[in-house]
Enzyme design. Structure first.
Site: not given
Length: 583
Positions: A46, A117-118, A165, A261, A295
């Protein structure tokens, strides 16, 4: 005494060469003096120059506590070289980056990883390759198995997550990289992508069949179409999943999750896997922290409820914030200062309803027990034996039940978290089974699942179950939910168990038993409240619509109405199982 002045040196775009010659770039934050220091590493898609990672841990603050911090753009993203394919290169790149970071000037050879997350998943992918310098990690609101909340849930596709996303978060950088040397072409292509993003942010854009026709401006995210064409049993997921590899991880772990989440189920499965590893090896057990969060939102107001400022990530039980907990954990695991965690129980979970934190030695809490509530005639939810004729409703894919909050990762207009389900409960395709008002507080803290006996007129269909807290004023607040695709029932045979197998159609009119995993929750149903279970067949656009034809929604747009029957009698005891604890 006034605070000590500390100087921090920031190095931008520090190169690291991967084993195949590709160069990845990082920002490195280091204390100007002293050392050597442990390294805290995060790897994300990101943008290392966009401070999204500071939600968990601010690099400057970590520097002030005696750490070097490395923030890296993963392969094919922003400054880093190579081509981006989600998750495909994170094993090798993660391993190589850990060992590169351990040898940075001023580093002492010890590395910890952090991120959500990622960039929680990049931690796991690095860790299973056994980089010798990785000693501890804090995977937050993340997953290991793509079939349990990332790409699919119960065999249904996570349409709301995957598409938004890809289009809103991943596509813009791909577009700018593609036309960085051709500004005129970029100017022509950008409005199309912006229009797609604006449509999603306004609550549209999902109602497309087949799914492979979802707008993909300039072919920026082909992996979306490819993912929707892969079934539960596709071997591709096995390459990316961490299941079966947790035994390779030698790092000590702190797991952070949220009751609302989208990856809660995976957070708890990962904790359980690492607890088993630690018990087998006789090493330090993992730690677990679960708040009422959605999230990436660690505030106190989630959906339509506020849980009090002590529930938030900025004031965890009035004992410091998330960054403080990170630094305590790394002090203990990288610097050997075990006293840093001496006053924190290994498991800390926030219990909604009573709105307070509880501490335990492990999860599920010691002494927790399962209690079964039966679906019964007249829409009742009871501890007594089930009875009554089956209930029925029609599910039309052209008019699906809309998603109202919950554990979602979608555009903000959908408002994740605790939402009133009353509007959906007025629909004829939503069945409600409700308990009598509770005489005493009733605390659910642990796994939640549904055993459903159902028949359908279709060769394939979906069943959705949702646990609801009904307040005395009539509000029906969603607590947890889950879905099962009938043809994928053998791939999800028990709660928490994922065993990919080829899809198996059902015989129209025949009764089947389904196990629907609602993962878990921490909620006290207050005296005077009622427990409710909703049963329906859709939650759109969170999950893709089952067409009821046996055909894939990735390739077909033909739909049929399914006639559904839910059974609750001694031979077909449909039930809700709650894990409860005392007071």
């Amino acid at each position: 005494m006034p605070p000590q002045t500390r100087e921090v040196v920031v190095q931008k775009n520090v190169p690291a060469t991967m084993r195949d010659g590709t160069t990845l770039f990082s920002n490195v934050y280091r204390p100007a003096e002293g050392g050597p220091y442990p390294v805290l590493l995060t790897r994300l898609p990101y943008g290392k120059d966009i401070p999204s990672y500071t939600t968990f841990l601010d690099p400057v603050r970590a520097d002030g506590s005696g750490y070097i911090v490395v923030v890296q753009d993963v392969r094919g993203r922003f400054a880093s070289g190579g081509e981006f394919e989600p998750f495909a290169s994170e094993y090798e790149d993660g391993h190589d980056t850990v060992e590169w970071a351990a040898r940075l000037p001023g580093a002492d050879g010890r590395v910890g990883m952090f991120g959500l997350s990622y960039y929680g998943k990049t931690q796991w992918q690095a860790a299973v390759t056994k980089p010798p310098s990785l000693l501890s990690m804090v995977p937050g609101i993340t997953w290991g198995n793509h079939l349990n909340g990332a790409q699919m849930r119960g065999g249904a596709y996570e349409l709301g997550t995957i598409y938004s996303w890809a289009v809103t978060t991943i596509a813009p950088d791909i577009l700018f990289r593609r036309y960085r040397d051709d500004p005129q072409q970029l100017g022509r292509k950008l409005p199309e992508l912006v229009a797609a993003i604006d449509t999603l942010q306004a609550g549209g854009g999902y109602d497309v069949l087949p799914l492979t026709k979802l707008p993909d401006p300039d072919g920026l995210t082909p992996f979306v179409r490819e993912g929707f064409e892969r079934g539960v049993d596709d071997g591709w997921w096995e390459q990316l999943n961490i299941d079966g590899r947790y035994g390779n991880v030698s790092a000590v772990t702190l797991h952070i999750g949220g009751w609302y989440d989208i990856f809660l189920g995976e957070t708890l499965r990962q904790y359980a896997a690492m607890k088993e590893v630690a018990e087998r090896r006789g090493t330090a057990p993992p730690r677990l922290l679960v708040g009422p969060w959605t999230h990436g939102n660690f505030g106190s107001t989630l959906g339509e409820l506020d849980f009090g400022i002590g529930s938030s990530g900025i004031l965890l039980n009035y004992r410091g914030d998330l960054a403080d907990y990170h630094l305590r954990f790394f002090d203990a695991t990288l610097k050997g200062r075990e006293e840093a965690l001496a006053d924190r129980p290994p498991v800390e979970v926030f219990v909604m309803g009573e709105n307070r934190w509880r501490g335990y030695e492990e999860w599920p809490p010691p002494g927790a027990r399962e209690e079964v509530w039966h679906l019964s005639g007249g829409g009742s939810l009871t501890r007594e034996a089930p009875s009554g004729e089956p209930d029925a409703y029609d599910y039309d894919p052209k008019d699906p039940v809309p998603t109202l909050g919950g554990s979602i990762l979608m555009p903000q207009i959908y408002r994740a978290g605790a939402r009133d389900q009353s509007p959906n409960e007025e629909r004829p395709d939503v069945l409600c089974y409700t308990s009598r008002p509770l005489e005493h507080d009733y605390t659910v803290l642990g796994p939640v699942w549904v055993r459903l006996f159902a028949a359908s007129s279709a060769p394939d269909t979906d069943f959705v179950a949702r646990l609801v807290d009904v307040h005395p004023d009539g509000r029906a607040i969603g607590i947890a939910d889950g879905i099962i695709r009938a043809s994928a029932r053998e791939s999800y045979p028990e709660p928490g168990v994922i065993s990919p197998t080829a899809p198996s159609p059902i015989k129209p009119g025949e009764v089947y038993e389904y196990r629907i995993d609602l993962w878990a929750t921490g909620n006290t149903f207050r005296a005077g409240h009622r427990i409710r279970l909703e049963v329906t067949s859709s939650s759109f656009p969170r999950w893709d619509r089952n067409l009821n034809t046996g055909e894939s929604g990735a390739r077909s747009s033909r739909t049929e109405v399914a006639h559904q029957r839910i059974f609750h009698d001694p031979d077909h005891p449909s039930s809700l199982t709650l894990t409860t604890v005392e007071g």
